[in-house]
Design a protein around this motif. Structure first.
Motif, mmCIF file in Angstrom:
data_model
loop_
_atom_site.group_PDB
_atom_site.id
_atom_site.type_symbol
_atom_site.label_atom_id
_atom_site.label_comp_id
_atom_site.label_asym_id
_atom_site.label_seq_id
_atom_site.Cartn_x
_atom_site.Cartn_y
_atom_site.Cartn_z
ATOM 1 N N ALA A 21 0.658 -1.224 0.082
ATOM 2 C CA ALA A 21 0.132 0.061 -0.131
ATOM 3 C C ALA A 21 0.775 1.458 -0.038
ATOM 4 O O ALA A 21 0.287 2.347 -0.451
ATOM 5 N N TYR A 22 1.942 1.098 0.590
ATOM 6 C CA TYR A 22 2.778 2.233 0.741
ATOM 7 C C TYR A 22 3.916 2.423 -0.149
ATOM 8 O O TYR A 22 5.155 2.964 -0.009
ATOM 9 N N SER A 23 3.910 1.625 -1.322
ATOM 10 C CA SER A 23 4.959 1.463 -2.279
ATOM 11 C C SER A 23 5.480 2.692 -2.780
ATOM 12 O O SER A 23 4.526 3.523 -3.172
ATOM 13 N N GLY A 24 6.628 3.071 -2.804
ATOM 14 C CA GLY A 24 7.420 4.349 -3.232
ATOM 15 C C GLY A 24 7.443 5.439 -2.266
ATOM 16 O O GLY A 24 8.058 6.394 -2.409
ATOM 17 N N VAL A 25 6.870 5.105 -0.997
ATOM 18 C CA VAL A 25 6.982 5.930 -0.080
ATOM 19 C C VAL A 25 8.437 6.058 0.699
ATOM 20 O O VAL A 25 8.751 4.869 1.204
ATOM 21 N N PRO A 26 8.929 7.011 0.904
ATOM 22 C CA PRO A 26 10.210 7.022 1.757
ATOM 23 C C PRO A 26 10.033 6.675 3.011
ATOM 24 O O PRO A 26 9.281 7.000 4.010
ATOM 25 N N SER A 27 10.885 5.593 3.519
ATOM 26 C CA SER A 27 10.594 4.866 4.945
ATOM 27 C C SER A 27 11.893 4.405 5.522
ATOM 28 O O SER A 27 12.791 4.437 4.804
ATOM 29 N N TRP A 28 11.596 4.401 6.867
ATOM 30 C CA TRP A 28 13.072 3.833 7.660
ATOM 31 C C TRP A 28 12.587 2.361 7.878
ATOM 32 O O TRP A 28 11.344 2.081 8.228
ATOM 33 N N PHE A 29 13.590 1.656 7.591
ATOM 34 C CA PHE A 29 13.375 0.097 7.669
ATOM 35 C C PHE A 29 14.208 -0.423 8.789
ATOM 36 O O PHE A 29 15.305 -0.094 8.953
ATOM 37 N N ALA A 103 3.889 9.233 13.264
ATOM 38 C CA ALA A 103 4.351 7.966 12.674
ATOM 39 C C ALA A 103 3.479 7.029 11.912
ATOM 40 O O ALA A 103 2.389 6.852 12.701
ATOM 41 N N VAL A 104 3.630 6.696 11.039
ATOM 42 C CA VAL A 104 3.090 5.245 10.327
ATOM 43 C C VAL A 104 3.595 4.261 10.401
ATOM 44 O O VAL A 104 4.942 4.166 9.765
ATOM 45 N N ILE A 105 3.378 3.262 10.984
ATOM 46 C CA ILE A 105 4.252 1.914 11.261
ATOM 47 C C ILE A 105 3.584 0.821 10.462
ATOM 48 O O ILE A 105 2.495 0.464 10.887
ATOM 49 N N THR A 106 4.565 0.149 9.603
ATOM 50 C CA THR A 106 4.126 -1.097 9.153
ATOM 51 C C THR A 106 4.920 -2.143 9.804
ATOM 52 O O THR A 106 6.092 -2.120 9.877
ATOM 53 N N ILE A 107 4.198 -3.292 9.889
ATOM 54 C CA ILE A 107 5.102 -4.524 10.280
ATOM 55 C C ILE A 107 4.995 -5.727 9.098
ATOM 56 O O ILE A 107 3.763 -5.801 8.852
ATOM 57 N N GLU A 108 5.950 -5.886 8.566
ATOM 58 C CA GLU A 108 6.001 -7.071 7.489
ATOM 59 C C GLU A 108 6.079 -8.343 8.239
ATOM 60 O O GLU A 108 7.283 -8.417 9.141
ATOM 61 N N THR A 109 5.357 -9.358 8.186
ATOM 62 C CA THR A 109 5.381 -10.607 8.703
ATOM 63 C C THR A 109 4.995 -11.608 7.759
ATOM 64 O O THR A 109 4.420 -11.712 6.980
ATOM 65 N N ASN A 110 5.487 -13.004 8.241
ATOM 66 C CA ASN A 110 5.095 -14.219 7.440
ATOM 67 C C ASN A 110 3.643 -14.719 7.802
ATOM 68 O O ASN A 110 3.294 -15.495 7.257
ATOM 69 N N GLY A 111 3.197 -14.191 8.951
ATOM 70 C CA GLY A 111 1.783 -14.348 9.333
ATOM 71 C C GLY A 111 1.659 -15.614 10.314
ATOM 72 O O GLY A 111 0.541 -16.015 10.780
ATOM 73 N N LEU A 122 -0.286 -0.685 10.032
ATOM 74 C CA LEU A 122 -0.684 -1.658 8.870
ATOM 75 C C LEU A 122 0.044 -2.782 9.194
ATOM 76 O O LEU A 122 1.278 -3.072 9.577
ATOM 77 N N TRP A 123 -0.685 -3.960 9.143
ATOM 78 C CA TRP A 123 -0.182 -5.230 9.022
ATOM 79 C C TRP A 123 0.196 -5.597 7.490
ATOM 80 O O TRP A 123 -0.862 -5.924 6.888
ATOM 81 N N SER A 124 1.333 -5.990 7.247
ATOM 82 C CA SER A 124 1.645 -6.466 5.738
ATOM 83 C C SER A 124 2.162 -8.001 5.861
ATOM 84 O O SER A 124 3.044 -8.143 6.338
ATOM 85 N N VAL A 125 1.168 -8.617 5.546
ATOM 86 C CA VAL A 125 1.300 -10.395 5.847
ATOM 87 C C VAL A 125 1.844 -10.720 4.441
ATOM 88 O O VAL A 125 1.143 -10.610 3.563
ATOM 89 N N SER A 126 2.493 -11.754 4.541
ATOM 90 C CA SER A 126 3.247 -12.509 3.356
ATOM 91 C C SER A 126 3.219 -14.118 3.627
ATOM 92 O O SER A 126 4.327 -14.659 3.914
ATOM 93 N N PRO A 127 2.002 -14.689 3.618
ATOM 94 C CA PRO A 127 2.074 -16.278 4.150
ATOM 95 C C PRO A 127 2.885 -16.767 2.837
ATOM 96 O O PRO A 127 2.969 -16.358 1.594
ATOM 97 N N LYS A 128 3.457 -17.836 3.217
ATOM 98 C CA LYS A 128 4.654 -18.326 2.287
ATOM 99 C C LYS A 128 3.774 -19.922 1.649
ATOM 100 O O LYS A 128 3.050 -20.662 2.422
#
Length: 237
Positions: A21-29, A103-111, A122-128
């Motif tokens: 959803a935030y593709s292209g947005v400058p972010s801290w990783f 702050a807008v915080i995203t967590i990237e997780t495998n779920g 935002l929950w960014s879930v990537s089921p394998k």
């Protein structure tokens, strides 16, 4: 000040979000070290197959955010699998919000893991999918991956208003599995994003030959991995 709170991290960097959803947005990783899975095509093996983590105090991390004078208010907590460190992640989120009220915080997780006290924007879930498992040449890693690659927590994510589900696919058959998972765990088609596997621009472009049309047929969103198109497999971007 919280000098005794240590985070198990792999790397911290400032870049563009390349997915979702935030593709292209400058972010801290903020990339946590360690993972409970061993995907065959993992693009961060230094967090899973061969961990290269380091301990960093929370105060030092917050100071780094301030010293860069960045205009971004977006933070991506990723891994590896950050949810194997729920207490650290909870403290990190609280500290970021205390320092940056926008702050807008995203967590990237495998779920595979969920904790009620972890509250991102935002929950960014990537089921394998099944094709992510290591082959028989890596029996120990294959066993660990298949044992831990559980989907039972997906409904807890899908019920969230701000949740996206990114599926990395390697072949048309993967899309059938995506549909089965979506239907079984109550994931809305609007929450689904399909991304091609591959950590080079060439691999991403190759997928354009077939994957966008398959997504159109199925009514689901297609998105290439923009950071890969720009930088390829380079770390820290």
């Amino acid at each position: 000040m919280t000098p005794n709170i240590m985070l198990s991290l792999s790397e911290v960097f400032h870049s563009l979000q390349g997915e979702g959803a935030y593709s292209g947005v400058p972010s801290w990783f903020i990339r946590f070290n360690g993972c409970n899975l061993r995907c065959s095509w993992c693009d961060t093996p230094y967090t899973s197959w061969k961990p290269e983590g380091r301990a960093l105090s929370l105060d030092s991390l917050l100071l780094e955010f301030r010293s860069q004078h960045s205009r971004t208010h977006h933070y991506v907590i990723t891994g590896g699998e950050p949810m194997i460190w729920p207490q650290q992640v909870t403290l990190l989120i609280e500290a970021i919000r205390k320092q940056d009220g926008d702050a807008v915080i995203t967590i990237e997780t495998n779920g595979t893991r969920y904790h009620d006290e972890v509250l991102p924007n935002l929950w960014s879930v990537s089921p394998k999918l099944e094709t992510s498992a290591p082959d028989s040449n890596h029996p120990a890693e294959r066993f660990l991956h298949n044992r831990n690659n559980l989907l039972n927590n997906l409904p807890r994510f899908s019920e969230k208003t701000a949740a996206q589900f990114k599926f990395v696919v390697t072949c048309p058959g993967d899309l059938d599995e995506v549909e089965n998972i979506r239907a079984a765990y109550g994931i809305s088609p609007r929450q689904v994003i399909i991304m091609p596997e591959g950590n080079t621009a060439e691999a991403q472009l190759k997928a354009l030959e077939w994957l966008p049309m398959e997504c159109i047929k199925r009514g689901i969103r297609f998105m290439p991995r923009q950071h890969v198109l720009i930088w390829g497999p380079k770390r820290g971007v």
